[in-house]
Design a protein around this motif. Structure first.
Motif, PDB file in Angstrom:
ATOM      1  N   VAL A  35       0.829  -1.208   0.000  1.00 14.57           N
ATOM      2  CA  VAL A  35       0.000   0.000   0.000  1.00 14.57           C
ATOM      3  C   VAL A  35       0.867   1.264   0.000  1.00 14.57           C
ATOM      4  O   VAL A  35       0.444   2.309  -0.507  1.00 14.57           O
ATOM      5  N   MET A  36       2.080   1.178   0.543  1.00 15.89           N
ATOM      6  CA  MET A  36       2.987   2.322   0.445  1.00 15.89           C
ATOM      7  C   MET A  36       3.387   2.565  -1.005  1.00 15.89           C
ATOM      8  O   MET A  36       3.452   3.709  -1.463  1.00 15.89           O
ATOM      9  N   ASP A  37       3.656   1.479  -1.753  1.00 14.21           N
ATOM     10  CA  ASP A  37       3.944   1.627  -3.183  1.00 14.21           C
ATOM     11  C   ASP A  37       2.742   2.199  -3.921  1.00 14.21           C
ATOM     12  O   ASP A  37       2.876   2.970  -4.881  1.00 14.21           O
ATOM     13  N   MET A  38       1.552   1.843  -3.475  1.00 14.62           N
ATOM     14  CA  MET A  38       0.310   2.301  -4.087  1.00 14.62           C
ATOM     15  C   MET A  38       0.165   3.824  -3.988  1.00 14.62           C
ATOM     16  O   MET A  38      -0.474   4.469  -4.831  1.00 14.62           O
ATOM     17  N   LEU A  39       0.763   4.418  -2.957  1.00  7.57           N
ATOM     18  CA  LEU A  39       0.672   5.868  -2.779  1.00  7.57           C
ATOM     19  C   LEU A  39       1.224   6.640  -3.968  1.00  7.57           C
ATOM     20  O   LEU A  39       0.820   7.784  -4.213  1.00  7.57           O
ATOM     21  N   GLN A  40       2.148   6.027  -4.700  1.00  7.16           N
ATOM     22  CA  GLN A  40       2.809   6.719  -5.802  1.00  7.16           C
ATOM     23  C   GLN A  40       1.842   7.068  -6.933  1.00  7.16           C
ATOM     24  O   GLN A  40       2.087   7.992  -7.707  1.00  7.16           O
ATOM     25  N   TYR A  41       0.738   6.337  -7.033  1.00 11.32           N
ATOM     26  CA  TYR A  41      -0.197   6.575  -8.140  1.00 11.32           C
ATOM     27  C   TYR A  41      -1.645   6.643  -7.652  1.00 11.32           C
ATOM     28  O   TYR A  41      -2.578   6.263  -8.365  1.00 11.32           O
ATOM     29  N   THR A  42      -1.834   7.146  -6.425  1.00  9.80           N
ATOM     30  CA  THR A  42      -3.174   7.188  -5.837  1.00  9.80           C
ATOM     31  C   THR A  42      -3.462   8.543  -5.217  1.00  9.80           C
ATOM     32  O   THR A  42      -2.584   9.151  -4.602  1.00  9.80           O
ATOM     33  N   ASP A  43      -4.692   9.001  -5.383  1.00 11.51           N
ATOM     34  CA  ASP A  43      -5.158  10.191  -4.689  1.00 11.51           C
ATOM     35  C   ASP A  43      -5.729   9.749  -3.345  1.00 11.51           C
ATOM     36  O   ASP A  43      -6.876   9.317  -3.249  1.00 11.51           O
ATOM     37  N   ASP A  44      -4.909   9.849  -2.296  1.00  8.70           N
ATOM     38  CA  ASP A  44      -5.328   9.385  -0.973  1.00  8.70           C
ATOM     39  C   ASP A  44      -5.760  10.568  -0.106  1.00  8.70           C
ATOM     40  O   ASP A  44      -5.453  10.626   1.078  1.00  8.70           O
ATOM     41  N   SER A  45      -6.469  11.522  -0.704  1.00 10.08           N
ATOM     42  CA  SER A  45      -6.889  12.698   0.059  1.00 10.08           C
ATOM     43  C   SER A  45      -7.814  12.330   1.210  1.00 10.08           C
ATOM     44  O   SER A  45      -7.958  13.090   2.164  1.00 10.08           O
ATOM     45  N   GLY A  46      -8.444  11.152   1.143  1.00  6.35           N
ATOM     46  CA  GLY A  46      -9.300  10.697   2.239  1.00  6.35           C
ATOM     47  C   GLY A  46      -8.547  10.021   3.364  1.00  6.35           C
ATOM     48  O   GLY A  46      -9.129   9.694   4.400  1.00  6.35           O
ATOM     49  N   GLY A  47      -7.256   9.764   3.174  1.00  6.15           N
ATOM     50  CA  GLY A  47      -6.421   9.176   4.230  1.00  6.15           C
ATOM     51  C   GLY A  47      -6.632   7.690   4.463  1.00  6.15           C
ATOM     52  O   GLY A  47      -6.204   7.159   5.493  1.00  6.15           O
TER      53      GLY A  47
END
Length: 460
Positions: free
Chosen positions: A106-118
């Motif tokens: 999931v840390m790798d997923m941060l590179q291509y994700t809009d995680d504005s919801g946290g």
């Protein structure tokens, strides 16, 4: 009869048929069932595949929008649930492997994700919580070889380059590693790693560098604490007082031991050393106030509380008042009003707060004269003794507001304030003001329209 009882009465064949019906009707259920029944040897591999499948299914042109983040994390949540199950059944090693799998992916997923919801942050925190719990259990229930392997696995993950921009998460993982520091080999490896990290960040000169240094120092302190080396703990804290959390720890310790002179010295040194950081200076002053309260030093308390009052701390006002007799307080209040009036050209909110608390209409009037907009809220405090002044301030304020209004939204805002004007100054003044504004701005039909609306509301 509840559903669990009904299902428990089904035959094996009926259960198989029920599961197959559910699987055929929902692809997500099929994935969950497959994940539940995989063989132990395949668990970590299957977990990675499951997490990746949900991530890939929710990618659009290589990106996961915030709308799809929850769906993309379903696989990770299923693996975390299995990790918790493994921990509960005493399989700490598998639980740790699953936790590392989740946090890494999931840390790798941060590179291509809009995680504005946290949501990714939540999963990361849950993963680290699993690693912490499983590691604590493993320390008592597994052999040294397993402990060593788990330590190496978590340490390797913590030092992965994916955390180069996420030092807080790296330090959380390293914090988990401190659990294993009771073993000499793990401690040596971890201390060496922390020393290298500290050298790296120490060469930089920035706020983030200071912050990272403090986090690493805290991990080094935790190793000493976990191993019960109390003298070294005290020495280490004393050597790192330039970091605010270490100074705070030292102050608390001296206060617990009633060494108030030493605690005060630490506070005063902190105020001097951190003079560029108002937030830290305030923190050390708050500790000084606590110490003066313990020492029952009334004069020093008064001195500090007065400082806090001038810094707009409302709670300090009440505490300060308790330290004076009613007769003494009258003089103190006058001095505070005078000081606040001389502080700057703009009266602070504390001035209004004290004026209301002391029922000082004259000072509330002074505040309104300087900040006319406040008459909308403060007029009830002034009507009894200063009605004419209220009408004067209010009328002038509304005329200025009307002059600046240039669109319907602003016209409506002025008209709403007219309703408050009517409550404060009465119908006659309201009617006169409405007539005057309608006449003055007759060339602005939208403004006249809004004034007529409020006029009808007041009359109804």
């Amino acid at each position: 009869m509840d559903l669990h009882k009904k299902i428990s009465k089904l035959t094996k064949q009926e259960l198989v048929e029920l599961v197959m019906d559910l699987v055929e009707g929902d692809e997500d259920v099929e994935k969950q069932v497959e994940f539940k029944i995989i063989t132990p040897n395949d668990e970590v591999k299957a977990s990675k595949q499951l997490i990746r499948q949900y991530i890939n299914d929710n990618k659009r042109r290589g990106f996961i929008s915030w709308r799809n983040v929850h769906a993309a994390l379903q696989g990770a949540e299923m693996v975390l649930e299995k990790g918790r199950d493994k921990l509960m059944s005493g399989e700490e090693e598998t639980a740790i492997r699953l936790g590392v799998t989740v946090v890494s992916m999931v840390m790798d997923m941060l590179q291509y994700t809009d995680d504005s919801g946290g949501e990714i942050g939540f999963i990361v925190n849950e993963s680290i919580s699993l690693l912490r719990d499983a590691s604590s259990n493993a320390l008592f229930s597994t052999g040294h070889r397993v402990q060593g392997n788990m330590f190496q696995l978590i340490l390797k993950e913590a030092m992965h380059k994916r955390y180069d921009g996420w030092t807080d998460i790296r330090h959380e993982l390293l914090d988990v590693c401190t659990i294993y520091s009771a073993r000499s080999t793990a401690r040596e490896k971890l201390e060496s790693t922390l020393d290298k990290l500290l050298t790296q960040v120490s060469t930089q000169s920035s706020w983030s560098s200071d912050y990272d240094q403090q986090l690493i120092k805290q991990l080094q302190l935790k190793i000493l604490e976990r191993n019960g080396e109390l003298e070294k703990v005290q020495q280490f804290i004393g050597e790192n007082l330039q970091f605010d959390e270490f100074r705070e720890t030292a102050i608390k310790k001296e206060m617990e031991n009633t060494n108030y002179t030493a605690a005060l010295k630490l506070c005063e040194e902190g105020e001097e050393n951190d003079s560029k950081y108002p937030g830290l200076v305030k923190k050390w002053k708050r500790y000084r106030l606590q110490i003066y309260e313990m020492l029952k030093d009334i004069d020093k308390q008064k001195e500090l509380l007065l400082e806090f009052v001038y810094d707009n701390e409302y709670e300090a006002y009440s505490k300060l008042k308790e330290l004076y007799s009613p007769e003494e307080w009258l003089q103190v209040v006058e001095e505070m009003f005078q000081a606040l009036e001389n502080q700057s050209s703009h009266l602070p909110h504390m001035y209004e707060y004290i004026a209301k608390a002391e029922d000082r209409g004259d000072k509330i009037l002074t505040y309104c004269e300087q900040s006319p907009a406040t008459v909308l809220e403060l007029y009830p405090y002034l009507l009894e003794g200063y009605r004419n002044k209220v009408e004067e301030i209010f009328t002038s304020y509304l005329e200025d507001e009307a002059e600046m209004a240039s669109n319907r939204k602003e016209y409506r805002a002025v008209s709403k304030k007219m309703k408050i004007y009517e409550e404060a100054c009465g119908d006659a003044k309201f009617d006169a003001m409405v007539r005057k504004l309608k006449q003055t701005y007759h060339h602005k039909p939208a403004f006249v329209n809004e004034l007529e609306k409020v006029e009808r509301q007041v009359m109804s």
